[in-house]
Scaffold this motif. Structure first.
Motif, PDB file in Angstrom:
ATOM      1  N   ILE A 155      19.413 -56.851 -10.213  1.00 26.81           N
ATOM      2  CA  ILE A 155      19.063 -58.029  -9.408  1.00 26.81           C
ATOM      3  C   ILE A 155      18.131 -57.638  -8.269  1.00 26.81           C
ATOM      4  O   ILE A 155      17.135 -58.324  -7.996  1.00 26.81           O
ATOM      5  CB  ILE A 155      20.339 -58.706  -8.867  1.00 26.81           C
ATOM      6  N   ASN A 156      18.431 -56.535  -7.606  1.00 33.13           N
ATOM      7  CA  ASN A 156      17.588 -56.089  -6.497  1.00 33.13           C
ATOM      8  C   ASN A 156      16.196 -55.687  -6.970  1.00 33.13           C
ATOM      9  O   ASN A 156      15.195 -56.009  -6.314  1.00 33.13           O
ATOM     10  CB  ASN A 156      18.259 -54.924  -5.762  1.00 33.13           C
ATOM     11  N   ILE A 164       9.599 -59.785  -8.090  1.00 32.72           N
ATOM     12  CA  ILE A 164       9.099 -61.145  -7.890  1.00 32.72           C
ATOM     13  C   ILE A 164       8.512 -61.304  -6.491  1.00 32.72           C
ATOM     14  O   ILE A 164       7.445 -61.904  -6.299  1.00 32.72           O
ATOM     15  CB  ILE A 164      10.238 -62.172  -8.102  1.00 32.72           C
ATOM     16  N   ARG A 165       9.195 -60.762  -5.494  1.00 29.69           N
ATOM     17  CA  ARG A 165       8.775 -60.938  -4.098  1.00 29.69           C
ATOM     18  C   ARG A 165       7.445 -60.236  -3.813  1.00 29.69           C
ATOM     19  O   ARG A 165       6.585 -60.776  -3.106  1.00 29.69           O
ATOM     20  CB  ARG A 165       9.859 -60.386  -3.167  1.00 29.69           C
ATOM     21  N   ASN A 166       7.247 -59.055  -4.370  1.00 29.45           N
ATOM     22  CA  ASN A 166       6.050 -58.276  -4.065  1.00 29.45           C
ATOM     23  C   ASN A 166       4.897 -58.531  -5.034  1.00 29.45           C
ATOM     24  O   ASN A 166       3.760 -58.161  -4.750  1.00 29.45           O
ATOM     25  CB  ASN A 166       6.387 -56.784  -4.064  1.00 29.45           C
ATOM     26  N   LYS A 174      -3.234 -53.491 -21.379  1.00 32.14           N
ATOM     27  CA  LYS A 174      -3.761 -54.828 -21.677  1.00 32.14           C
ATOM     28  C   LYS A 174      -3.892 -55.678 -20.423  1.00 32.14           C
ATOM     29  O   LYS A 174      -4.981 -56.091 -20.044  1.00 32.14           O
ATOM     30  CB  LYS A 174      -2.869 -55.527 -22.709  1.00 32.14           C
ATOM     31  N   SER A 175      -2.777 -56.007 -19.788  1.00 28.14           N
ATOM     32  CA  SER A 175      -2.825 -56.875 -18.606  1.00 28.14           C
ATOM     33  C   SER A 175      -1.418 -57.114 -18.084  1.00 28.14           C
ATOM     34  O   SER A 175      -0.424 -56.805 -18.745  1.00 28.14           O
ATOM     35  CB  SER A 175      -3.462 -58.230 -18.938  1.00 28.14           C
ATOM     36  N   GLY A 176      -1.345 -57.696 -16.894  1.00 25.74           N
ATOM     37  CA  GLY A 176      -0.063 -58.121 -16.359  1.00 25.74           C
ATOM     38  C   GLY A 176       0.661 -57.038 -15.582  1.00 25.74           C
ATOM     39  O   GLY A 176       0.308 -55.858 -15.629  1.00 25.74           O
ATOM     40  N   LYS A 177       1.685 -57.465 -14.858  1.00 25.20           N
ATOM     41  CA  LYS A 177       2.509 -56.561 -14.063  1.00 25.20           C
ATOM     42  C   LYS A 177       3.887 -56.458 -14.710  1.00 25.20           C
ATOM     43  O   LYS A 177       4.446 -57.458 -15.150  1.00 25.20           O
ATOM     44  CB  LYS A 177       2.624 -57.080 -12.628  1.00 25.20           C
ATOM     45  N   TYR A 178       4.430 -55.248 -14.734  1.00 29.22           N
ATOM     46  CA  TYR A 178       5.702 -55.008 -15.390  1.00 29.22           C
ATOM     47  C   TYR A 178       6.600 -54.110 -14.538  1.00 29.22           C
ATOM     48  O   TYR A 178       6.122 -53.381 -13.664  1.00 29.22           O
ATOM     49  CB  TYR A 178       5.497 -54.313 -16.747  1.00 29.22           C
TER      50      TYR A 178
END
Length: 221
Positions: free
Chosen positions: A28-29, A35-37, A98-102
């Motif tokens: 959860i943390n 999500i926050r950053n 490819k793309s995106g943040k993970y």
């Protein structure tokens, strides 16, 4: 870990430690921080077992989580590299390119693994299109350099087969094998086919072939 350069922003001044949390609270943390950053996270655990448990837990909160597993002991890698781990690592690296943040979850040996830079991995992707002129000998050499192995019959990921002007390959990012037919040095057709019965599934306009090794070898001309 040059591959992760510019993907994860790690700042020493923001380091902090939290202990005593169970795996759900840890997940959860991590998810909330992700999500926050709005940036990629690299999470390193002590072992593959712990990394897998955390990865499975994070899947309950987001699909933007990837697994980069490595055998916990160097001796085990020298004896036999897990094909499942290898496929998972390749998939993770291809998705990062490819793309995106993970959120990427790995174990200590995964964090210590020597990897190519992101740009080198990206430049090693082979893109082929219908009606494209190709030096077939160079194409085969390029495929060998990025980890593909030659077989008489292509029936698994990372395999390539050649019969005259027909090249069969099973790219890492495809569910089925791909058949490339040449007219001279020109690509006449690209088809996805079932490797078991050899029947064509559909025609393609292009195919992107991603590396099948975690260390890319580039030979100078």
């Amino acid at each position: 870990m040059k591959f992760f350069d510019n993907i994860f922003d790690i700042r020493d001044s923001s380091d902090y430690s939290v202990t005593g949390l169970n795996i759900e609270l840890v997940s959860i943390n991590i998810y909330n921080a992700f999500i926050r950053n709005n940036k990629g996270f690299l999470v390193v655990t002590s072992s593959t077992f712990e990394a897998n448990n955390l990865y499975q837990s994070l899947l309950n909160y987001t699909d933007k989580v990837l697994f980069f597993p490595m055998d916990d002991f160097l001796t085990s890698e020298a004896i036999a590299i897990s094909p499942e781990f290898k496929a998972e690592r390749i998939n993770t690296m291809n998705l990062l390119v490819k793309s995106g943040k993970y959120i990427v979850v790995t174990n200590l040996m995964g964090a210590l693994r020597y990897l190519p830079t992101k740009s080198l991995w990206k430049n090693s992707i082979i893109s082929l299109k219908k009606n494209m002129d190709v030096d077939r000998e160079k194409l085969l050499l390029d495929l060998y350099n990025i980890g593909y192995e030659r077989e008489t019959i292509v029936n698994g990921t990372g395999k390539v087969g050649v019969r005259g002007y027909v090249l069969d390959i099973f790219p890492t990012s495809y569910e089925n094998a791909v058949r490339i037919e040449f007219w001279g040095d020109t690509i006449d057709s690209i088809k996805e086919f079932n490797s078991e019965d050899q029947f064509t599934i559909k025609s393609l306009d292009e195919v992107n072939i991603y590396p099948f090794i975690c260390v890319v070898v580039i030979l100078s001309n």
